[in-house]
Design an enzyme around this catalytic site. Structure first.
Site, PDB file in Angstrom:
ATOM      1  N   HIS A   1       9.246  -0.021 -13.507  1.00  0.00           N
ATOM      2  CA  HIS A   1       9.521  -1.046 -12.779  1.00  0.00           C
ATOM      3  C   HIS A   1       8.405  -1.863 -12.654  1.00  0.00           C
ATOM      4  CE1 HIS A   1      11.533  -2.443  -8.577  1.00  0.00           C
ATOM      5  NE2 HIS A   1      10.607  -3.227  -9.080  1.00  0.00           N
TER       6      HIS A   1
ATOM      7  N   HIS B   1       6.980  -6.029 -13.448  1.00  0.00           N
ATOM      8  CA  HIS B   1       7.630  -7.429 -13.687  1.00  0.00           C
ATOM      9  C   HIS B   1       6.356  -7.944 -14.551  1.00  0.00           C
ATOM     10  CE1 HIS B   1      11.093  -7.355 -11.054  1.00  0.00           C
ATOM     11  NE2 HIS B   1      10.449  -6.855 -10.377  1.00  0.00           N
TER      12      HIS B   1
ATOM     13  N   HIS C   1      17.832  -4.294  -8.872  1.00  0.00           N
ATOM     14  CA  HIS C   1      16.914  -3.886  -7.486  1.00  0.00           C
ATOM     15  C   HIS C   1      18.110  -4.074  -6.396  1.00  0.00           C
ATOM     16  CE1 HIS C   1      13.665  -5.254  -9.914  1.00  0.00           C
ATOM     17  NE2 HIS C   1      12.696  -5.590  -8.897  1.00  0.00           N
TER      18      HIS C   1
ATOM     19  N   GLU D   1      16.113  -2.314  -1.227  1.00  0.00           N
ATOM     20  CA  GLU D   1      14.512  -2.677  -0.777  1.00  0.00           C
ATOM     21  C   GLU D   1      14.444  -3.515   0.456  1.00  0.00           C
ATOM     22  OE1 GLU D   1      10.676  -5.035  -2.604  1.00  0.00           O
ATOM     23  OE2 GLU D   1      12.785  -5.803  -3.063  1.00  0.00           O
TER      24      GLU D   1
ATOM     25  N   ASP E   1       5.430  -2.450  -9.978  1.00  0.00           N
ATOM     26  CA  ASP E   1       6.204  -3.526  -9.442  1.00  0.00           C
ATOM     27  C   ASP E   1       5.380  -4.789 -10.025  1.00  0.00           C
ATOM     28  OD1 ASP E   1       8.170  -5.208  -8.392  1.00  0.00           O
ATOM     29  OD2 ASP E   1       7.861  -4.527  -6.440  1.00  0.00           O
ATOM     30  N   ASP E   2       4.643  -5.635  -9.034  1.00  0.00           N
ATOM     31  CA  ASP E   2       3.781  -6.730  -9.429  1.00  0.00           C
ATOM     32  C   ASP E   2       2.444  -6.403  -9.166  1.00  0.00           C
ATOM     33  OD1 ASP E   2       6.317  -8.966  -9.787  1.00  0.00           O
ATOM     34  OD2 ASP E   2       6.734  -7.745  -7.915  1.00  0.00           O
TER      35      ASP E   2
END
Length: 340
Positions: free
Chosen positions: A18, A20, A198, A201, A279-280
């Site tokens: 996961h 991005h 997703h 969340e 994630d980011d």
């Protein structure tokens, strides 16, 4: 933190599911690309960008995330972005990664789909050859846009099908439930793509249930709100449906107020196939090792449980059974030698 746990986390072979790629754009590279491509950004220094990374929720993050993506224009930019991430993977002992990218973020600005995918893919090839890191790519639809836009993106992706393993769904979860994209996911599955989404969340547990039922997902990205529905939790355990959980992201975006409130270790102990991901990372304060460390610092967790996060990620990955076994052997050998 216990030095033994620190050393174990640093050496542990990891798998990321996961991530991005646009969210790995570090302030220094953002500035370098803005200058190289003559793009104006609303910051005067990398430090100013960093200072802006204080988010109240998912939307406040997305606003700045899309601004940052404006500096990505040429194939070389996407190559440089992906290569910088893969170098971090090498540093963090990430042996396999499955990368998300958001084509609509770029095609809406007039950047050709081919420019984006080719830049990322060339860096991934170099990562396999020079760093020994295997990788795959998943194309995400932006859920704040309509399904027609997603269909158009799917059409643009078909000539590059050999480079893309799956389809995902990201961006603002609130107000954009999985059912909005049911038909385009059915079409993607018809073309042979695997699917993820997703869910759970910021949105409710119902989104997880519907992502599984209506979008046919192989795994759920985030999924931490599954605990709102005990029946769903039982189903996730029984089916071994993986959750790609992102601890630092969840605390940065206030899904949990503090890491000590996070349910990731509890979910693991209940028997769910949970994994740790970043994630980011440029925006949320850390890559894979940082996320493992943050969990181990805030929550009581054993070396065996830390290893389980890696083994779960291998199980949940989109690689062959033979390759999975090779990675399992790497992880178990490391643990055996570490504890010897």
């Amino acid at each position: 933190m216990n030095p033994q746990i620190t050393a174990f986390i640093e050496g542990l072979p990891k798998v990321e599911l996961h991530l991005h790629i646009e969210g790995s754009l570090e302030p220094d590279l953002m500035f370098e690309l803005a200058k190289r491509n003559n793009v104006e950004i609303p910051f005067n220094s990398p430090e100013e960008v960093q200072a802006a990374y204080q988010f109240e929720d998912l939307q406040s993050f997305l606003d700045i995330y899309y601004q940052g993506a404006n500096v990505l224009i040429y194939e070389q930019d996407f190559f440089d972005l992906t290569w910088a991430y893969l170098l971090r993977c090498k540093q963090d002992n990430v042996i396999h990664t499955e990368i998300f990218f958001d084509p609509q973020t770029h095609t809406a600005r007039g950047i050709a789909f081919e420019t984006v995918i080719n830049g990322i893919d060339k860096a991934m090839q170099k990562g396999r050859e020079e760093l020994g890191i295997s990788s795959q790519i998943i194309m995400c639809f932006l859920r704040h846009l309509d399904q027609d836009s997603a269909f158009e993106t799917l059409k643009q992706a078909l000539p590059f099908k050999d480079k893309i393993i799956g389809i995902g769904l990201d961006s603002s979860e609130q107000g954009h439930p999985p059912e909005k994209f049911k038909e385009v996911f059915e079409a993607a599955i018809g073309h042979g793509f695997l699917t993820v989404a997703h869910a759970g969340e910021e949105g409710p547990a119902t989104n997880i249930h519907n992502a599984m039922k209506l979008l046919g997902v192989s795994r759920v990205d985030h999924g931490v709100r599954c605990v709102e529905d005990s029946g769903l939790v039982k189903q996730l355990i029984a089916d071994r449906t993986p959750l790609t959980v992102c601890p630092l992201s969840n605390t940065k975006l206030k899904v949990f107020e503090n890491m000590s409130d996070h349910n990731i270790v509890d979910l693991l102990r209940q028997g769910l196939c949970v994994t740790i991901n970043s994630d980011d990372p440029a925006y949320f304060g850390g890559y894979m090792t940082d996320n493992f460390m943050a969990v181990a610092e805030a929550l009581p967790v054993s070396l065996e449980e830390l290893q389980a996060f890696s083994l779960n990620a291998i199980e949940a990955s989109f690689i062959s059974d033979e390759e999975k076994q090779r990675l399992v052997d790497l992880v178990t050998r490391f643990s055996r030698e570490f504890l010897a």
